[in-house]
Design a protein around this motif. Structure first.
Motif, PDB file in Angstrom:
ATOM      1  N   UNK A  34       4.607   7.925   2.111  1.00  0.00           N
ATOM      2  CA  UNK A  34       4.971   9.059   3.101  1.00  0.00           C
ATOM      3  C   UNK A  34       3.924   9.454   4.006  1.00  0.00           C
ATOM      4  N   UNK A  35       2.728   9.722   3.591  1.00  0.00           N
ATOM      5  CA  UNK A  35       1.579  10.290   4.277  1.00  0.00           C
ATOM      6  C   UNK A  35       1.440   9.025   5.488  1.00  0.00           C
ATOM      7  N   UNK A  36       1.432   7.784   5.070  1.00  0.00           N
ATOM      8  CA  UNK A  36       1.186   6.600   5.867  1.00  0.00           C
ATOM      9  C   UNK A  36       2.269   6.711   7.218  1.00  0.00           C
ATOM     10  N   UNK A  63      14.161  13.372   8.046  1.00  0.00           N
ATOM     11  CA  UNK A  63      13.106  13.257   9.033  1.00  0.00           C
ATOM     12  C   UNK A  63      11.887  13.066   8.003  1.00  0.00           C
ATOM     13  N   UNK A  64      11.005  12.484   8.204  1.00  0.00           N
ATOM     14  CA  UNK A  64       9.903  12.454   7.433  1.00  0.00           C
ATOM     15  C   UNK A  64       8.690  13.226   8.267  1.00  0.00           C
ATOM     16  N   UNK A 206      -6.554  10.666   1.662  1.00  0.00           N
ATOM     17  CA  UNK A 206      -6.128  11.939   1.079  1.00  0.00           C
ATOM     18  C   UNK A 206      -5.889  12.819   2.195  1.00  0.00           C
ATOM     19  N   UNK A 207      -4.870  13.540   2.287  1.00  0.00           N
ATOM     20  CA  UNK A 207      -4.590  14.567   3.007  1.00  0.00           C
ATOM     21  C   UNK A 207      -5.704  15.789   3.028  1.00  0.00           C
ATOM     22  N   UNK A 393      -5.971  10.206   6.422  1.00  0.00           N
ATOM     23  CA  UNK A 393      -4.828   9.325   6.530  1.00  0.00           C
ATOM     24  C   UNK A 393      -4.916   8.875   8.049  1.00  0.00           C
ATOM     25  N   UNK A 394      -5.661   9.363   9.024  1.00  0.00           N
ATOM     26  CA  UNK A 394      -5.669   8.994  10.358  1.00  0.00           C
ATOM     27  C   UNK A 394      -6.446   7.691  10.444  1.00  0.00           C
ATOM     28  N   UNK A 395      -7.486   7.844   9.458  1.00  0.00           N
ATOM     29  CA  UNK A 395      -8.492   6.471   9.353  1.00  0.00           C
ATOM     30  C   UNK A 395      -7.403   5.400   8.749  1.00  0.00           C
ATOM     31  N   UNK A 396      -6.812   5.702   7.635  1.00  0.00           N
ATOM     32  CA  UNK A 396      -5.953   4.658   7.168  1.00  0.00           C
ATOM     33  C   UNK A 396      -5.239   4.074   8.200  1.00  0.00           C
TER      34      UNK A 396
END
Ligand code: UDP
Length: 416
Positions: A34-36, A63-64, A206-207, A393-396
């Motif tokens: 979900x986060x990615x 829509x995610x 992590x968010x 998550x942006x770094x991931x």
């Protein structure tokens, strides 16, 4: 080939990324997907996440977030089924996905599958579409069984040979593997003979917007926690999580006034496990010090982490261990077993302790050390939080995109 805007088909056949977190088969992997997907969408890529219909009320498309959709496909009955039963419905899943793709005139640059069942679906699609297939196993069947046979003697069902043989074949068939830790990379090589060049290590995230250090007094008031010393467990209620070991650690902590263990996670399919844990607490005469709260929504968890004095992750096995990151992001120290990414995330003696195993005495000693410190104030919570700031998550997503671009650049489509 390098593509500035990636079109990704993400596969999560057995577990719905917007399912109820903390139930039997819905946990860290769902959060990851979900986060990615959301973050990749935010960065301008197009992501379609495919999962099976788990409930007749599931809408086909959901829509995610920006550029990111969740698509439900029929595969077996429209209900929750045991994840192994999903295996026999994978051909339907793949055919329905292809039908949906053709009907909507969709093209993908690559497939990113999650867990062995989806990786198997991805192995079919990579041949039909002639695109690279990246996979992430999240847990490995061979490792789960090795833990059961080894010193840990973890309870629970053994993983079937079907899973292990399928995973062994998949590491050869797919084009690239994302492992969340160096440890998992080594395990893929050791158990399945995976080639080291095929694997990159990208830790989970992590968010940091959601998991913040809230004011401890206010969080406690909000949850009516009073002045008790709170130890927190968050996760699926699964024998692999070692919750029984944590309960057995409590009698060693009898001298700590007002100590309370709060257990979060569960759901209707975990009632039997929860009853067994309740009985254990009764047998140990500590039933008044253990509260089973059931499922708590992800969005509510920052209150619990912020209100707790320590979070404990006593697992026999974790692929990564998101709960540890979430707790540290909320400024609460963690005692965790040496599994997943714990050694790289927890600063020994500063932000918590990594224990060699979940022996109750080992857990109790380190919990006692954390509880003997002055209660975490805002400043120390912020210092703990700062140690995990790179796990966004942006770094991931950026690391995953770099890997995707490399895989695409090296991909040679089969000659048809
Ligand atoms: N979780 C939740 N509510 C619950 C129990 C768990 O939102 O009642 C979430 C938890 O916050 C974490 C995930 O489920 O994000 C569990 O992930 P983890 O990596 O710790 O364990 P896994 O499920 O992968 O074994």
């Amino acid at each position: 080939m390098s593509v500035s805007q990636l079109r990704v088909a993400m596969l999560s056949a057995h577990s719905c990324p917007v399912g109820k977190l903390g139930t039997k088969d819905t946990g860290g992997m769902s959060v990851y997907i979900r986060e990615l997907a959301r973050e990749l969408g935010k960065q301008g890529h197009l992501v379609d996440v495919y999962t099976r219909v788990h409930d007749p009320k599931d809408r086909q498309t959901y829509e995610l977030g920006q550029n990111a959709r969740l698509i439900h496909l029929r595969a077996g009955e429209d209900e929750e089924i045991h994840k192994l039963a999903v295996y026999s419905h994978l051909p339907d899943f793949v055919c329905n996905l292809e039908r949906f793709r053709k009907h909507n005139n969709l093209q993908y640059d690559l497939i990113f599958s999650h867990y062995w069942l989806s990786a198997l679906a991805g192995a079919y699609l990579q041949q039909w579409w002639h695109v690279p297939h990246i996979t992430m196993f999240h847990t490995l069947g061979a490792v789960k069984n090795a833990i059961k046979e080894g010193a840990y003697l973890a309870p629970g069902e053994a993983e079937p040979e079907l899973r292990i043989e399928t995973e062994r074949g998949l590491v050869q068939k797919c084009h690239h593997i994302i492992a969340p830790t160096e440890r998992e990379k080594e395990e893929l090589i050791r158990h399945y003979g995976a080639s080291s060049e095929k694997i990159s290590v990208v830790p989970c995230g992590v968010n940091l917007e959601q998991f913040k250090a809230l004011d401890k007094t206010q969080a406690r008031q909000y949850l009516s926690f009073g002045n008790d010393k709170i130890i927190l467990f968050v996760g699926r209620i699964d024998p692999l999580k070692g919750i029984d070991k944590l309960i057995k650690a409590l009698p060693y902590l009898r001298n700590i006034q007002g100590l309370r263990l709060v257990v979060i996670g569960g759901g209707e399919h975990s009632q039997r496990e929860i009853e067994q844990l309740r009985k254990l607490a009764c047998d140990l005469k500590i039933q008044n010090s253990v509260n089973f709260l059931g499922l708590v929504k992800h969005a509510q968890l920052p209150y619990f982490y912020s209100a707790a004095d320590a979070c404990v992750v006593p697992s026999y096995y974790e692929s990564f261990g998101l709960v540890t990151l979430e707790s540290l992001a909320c400024g609460t120290p963690v005692v965790a077993t040496d599994v997943g990414n714990h050694k790289n995330v927890i600063r020994q003696g500063e932000t918590g302790y990594v224990v060699i195993d979940n022996t109750p005495r080992h857990l109790a000693d380190k919990i006692a050390l954390l509880l003997s410190r002055p209660s975490t104030d805002t400043k120390s919570a912020q210092l703990i939080r700062a140690t995990v700031s790179k796990f966004s998550w942006s770094n991931v997503a950026e690391a995953i995109v770099r890997d995707c671009q490399l895989v695409l650049a090296n991909y040679l489509a089969p000659v048809s």
